[in-house]
Design a protein around this motif. Structure first.
Motif, short mmCIF file in Angstrom:
data_model
loop_
_atom_site.label_atom_id
_atom_site.label_comp_id
_atom_site.label_asym_id
_atom_site.label_seq_id
_atom_site.Cartn_x
_atom_site.Cartn_y
_atom_site.Cartn_z
N ASN A 123 0.84 -1.20 0.00
CA ASN A 123 0.00 0.00 0.00
C ASN A 123 0.87 1.25 0.00
O ASN A 123 1.35 1.65 1.04
N PRO A 124 1.05 1.87 -1.14
CA PRO A 124 0.37 1.55 -2.40
C PRO A 124 1.18 0.67 -3.34
O PRO A 124 2.40 0.64 -3.29
N ASP A 130 5.46 0.62 -0.78
CA ASP A 130 5.36 0.43 0.67
C ASP A 130 4.76 -0.95 0.93
O ASP A 130 3.83 -1.35 0.24
MG MG Z 1 1.68 3.08 2.74
#
Ligand code: MG
Ligand code: ADP
Length: 214
Positions: free
Chosen positions: A190-191, A203
């Motif tokens: 994410n993302p 991430d």
């Molecule tokens: Mg993130």
């Protein structure tokens, strides 16, 4: 991020740095602009605490200040230097639509694969779908096509469509990853920045069960 790389999921190149000098040399190796992220056991959502600095060009002083106390860059004033384990210096990915690809674990059903729109706004957007493990290529494509905001991925107003095949591929790799490692309770990319060709994880977060359930 290493776990994702091991499963062939593209990750934005990064270096870990513990000193100001190594932040600067890592940034020079990766090429400016870079993204600086605070690494700390106490910080779960880095951007919530000012711990992500996107687009650092190396002249603002931020890369020279691992323990900034003047607001010039992360970590922000709210971090005590003792809380900071280091800095992740990452190549900046350009453009792309922010999506989330992940897995969670259900006591009754086992692993569930997840896909949705949102990135940092995932909770606000609330456009997420789940599927039981394991997901096939057909299942993964169906997941991508069954979110409400799929038109955002197909491209609005002349935007090129996002690479939904690449998204489906990553969902399958995450499915394989959680299948191989039953101790994983939660995993989020994410993302995942979905580009018109391919995409990149910037991430990742994982929760592991450390004790046997009683
Ligand atoms: Mg993130
Ligand atoms: P956290 O989720 O812990 O707040 P992230 O690493 O996801 O931290 O960063 C927050 C946001 O910053 C991302 O959703 C994305 O919009 C942006 N971002 C982070 N890393 C990059 C990168 N390498 N390139 C471009 N944008 C990035």
């Amino acid at each position: 991020m290493q776990v994702l790389e091991a499963y062939g999921i593209p990750v934005a190149p990064y270096r870990l740095a513990k000193t100001e000098e190594s932040v600067v040399s890592a940034a020079a190796e990766l090429g400016y602009p870079v993204v600086l992220k605070v690494i700390s056991e106490r910080v779960i959502h880095k951007s919530d605490v000012g711990g992500v600095h996107v687009g650092n060009r190396g002249r603002t002083g931020a890369p020279r200040r691992l323990h900034s106390d003047d607001g010039a860059g992360p970590p922000s004033r709210r971090h005590q230097p003792d809380d900071v384990d280091g800095m992740l210096v990452q190549q900046m990915a350009r453009g792309g639509r922010e999506t989330i690809i992940g897995a969670t674990w259900d006591a009754a059903f086992g692993p569930l694969l997840m896909f949705g729109l949102g990135g940092i706004y995932v909770e606000a957007v609330g456009d997420v779908v789940f599927r039981l493990f394991p997901v096939s290529d057909v299942d993964a494509s169906e997941m991508v096509n069954s979110i409400r905001g799929v038109r955002l991925l197909r491209g609005l107003r002349g935007e090129p469509p996002a690479d939904t095949d690449a998204i489906a591929e990553v969902i399958q790799r995450v499915s394989q990853l959680v299948g191989d490692h039953p101790a994983i309770r939660e995993l989020d990319i994410n993302p995942w920045l979905a580009h018109d060709r391919g995409g990149v994880a910037v991430d990742g977060r994982m929760t592991i069960q450390t004790e046997a359930a009683v």
